[in-house]
Write an enzyme that holds these catalytic residues in place. Structure first.
Site, PDB file in Angstrom:
ATOM      1  N   ASP A   1      -0.250   5.146   0.812  1.00  0.00           N
ATOM      2  CA  ASP A   1      -0.531   6.234   1.751  1.00  0.00           C
ATOM      3  C   ASP A   1      -0.599   5.739   3.187  1.00  0.00           C
ATOM      4  OD1 ASP A   1      -0.787   8.135  -0.379  1.00  0.00           O
ATOM      5  OD2 ASP A   1      -2.737   7.254  -0.817  1.00  0.00           O
TER       6      ASP A   1
ATOM      7  N   ASP B   1       0.865  -1.164   0.000  1.00  0.00           N
ATOM      8  CA  ASP B   1       0.000   0.000   0.000  1.00  0.00           C
ATOM      9  C   ASP B   1       0.913   1.228   0.000  1.00  0.00           C
ATOM     10  OD1 ASP B   1      -2.403   1.616   0.404  1.00  0.00           O
ATOM     11  OD2 ASP B   1      -1.729   1.824   2.479  1.00  0.00           O
TER      12      ASP B   1
END
Length: 222
Positions: free
Chosen positions: A9, A7
């Site tokens: 953010d 991932d």
């Protein structure tokens, strides 16, 4: 073979690039600052609460810039990278990605943030394969405000990764080890698909879940 999915953010970056890009667009004077910030913050709160309507958010977020020329957009993105993102590229995160590449893993960035914002960020991390929310375009290449295909969000991340693997003639089952790094409960479907889920800079809820399930917890930055 080993598969590693990052991932972005909150995981590799100590910020939300989508929300930050909206704030940057406001700083350029491309939209009404007060109203845009209010709505941008509200959508971000929905994301944290796991209730975000991705289609509504993408339509809103791109409304501030999608009518601009390609030249203006590319120049703005370059400034955003230099002024906002590059100071937030932590060596600990860069080294983590590099370590997985060096051991020969198949590596991808899997993010709900759209491909326009995240392509140069993935490049900065040396990640060639970016699986992001795709933006629909007109025949002449302008962004419409709609999403093309399945949003790369929650369960959609599973679908998007599966589509990518299928394009390689593969499935999840081809990999003996699947490592997923994420900070967010929104990524529970993908974390649960991993053989090695890693709660990375986790939210309080994800940290509690990771502790209960015996998952690894990693903090790359404060």
């Amino acid at each position: 073979m080993n598969l590693t999915l990052f991932d972005l953010d909150g995981t590799l970056l100590p910020t939300d690039s989508d929300h930050a890009f909206g704030e940057f667009i406001v700083s350029l004077g491309w939209t009404d600052g007060d109203e845009f910030k209010r709505r941008n913050d509200a959508f971000y709160a929905d994301y944290l609460a796991q209730t975000l309507n991705m289609h509504a958010y993408v339509d809103f977020a791109t409304s501030a810039w999608r009518h601009r020329s390609v030249h203006d957009l590319m120049a703005a993105r370059e400034r955003f990278m230099h002024e906002v993102i590059e100071p937030k590229l932590h060596m600990s995160a860069m080294q983590l990605v590099s370590a997985h590449r060096k051991r020969g893993d198949v590596v991808a960035m899997v993010t709900a943030t759209n491909e326009f914002v995240t392509r140069p960020i993935a490049d900065a991390f040396g990640i060639q394969r970016l699986i992001a929310t795709q933006l629909a375009r007109t025949a002449d290449g302008r962004y419409t405000g709609a999403i093309h295909g399945v949003p790369c969000y929650r369960e959609g991340k599973i679908d998007r990764v599966a589509y990518w693997l299928a394009s390689r003639g593969e499935r999840f089952e081809n990999y003996g080890e699947i490592t997923v790094y994420s900070d967010s409960m929104n990524d529970m479907p993908l974390l649960e698909r991993a053989t090695h889920p890693v709660a990375t800079n986790p939210s309080a809820q994800l940290e509690a879940t990771a502790q209960a399930r015996g998952w690894r917890i990693l903090r790359l930055f404060k």
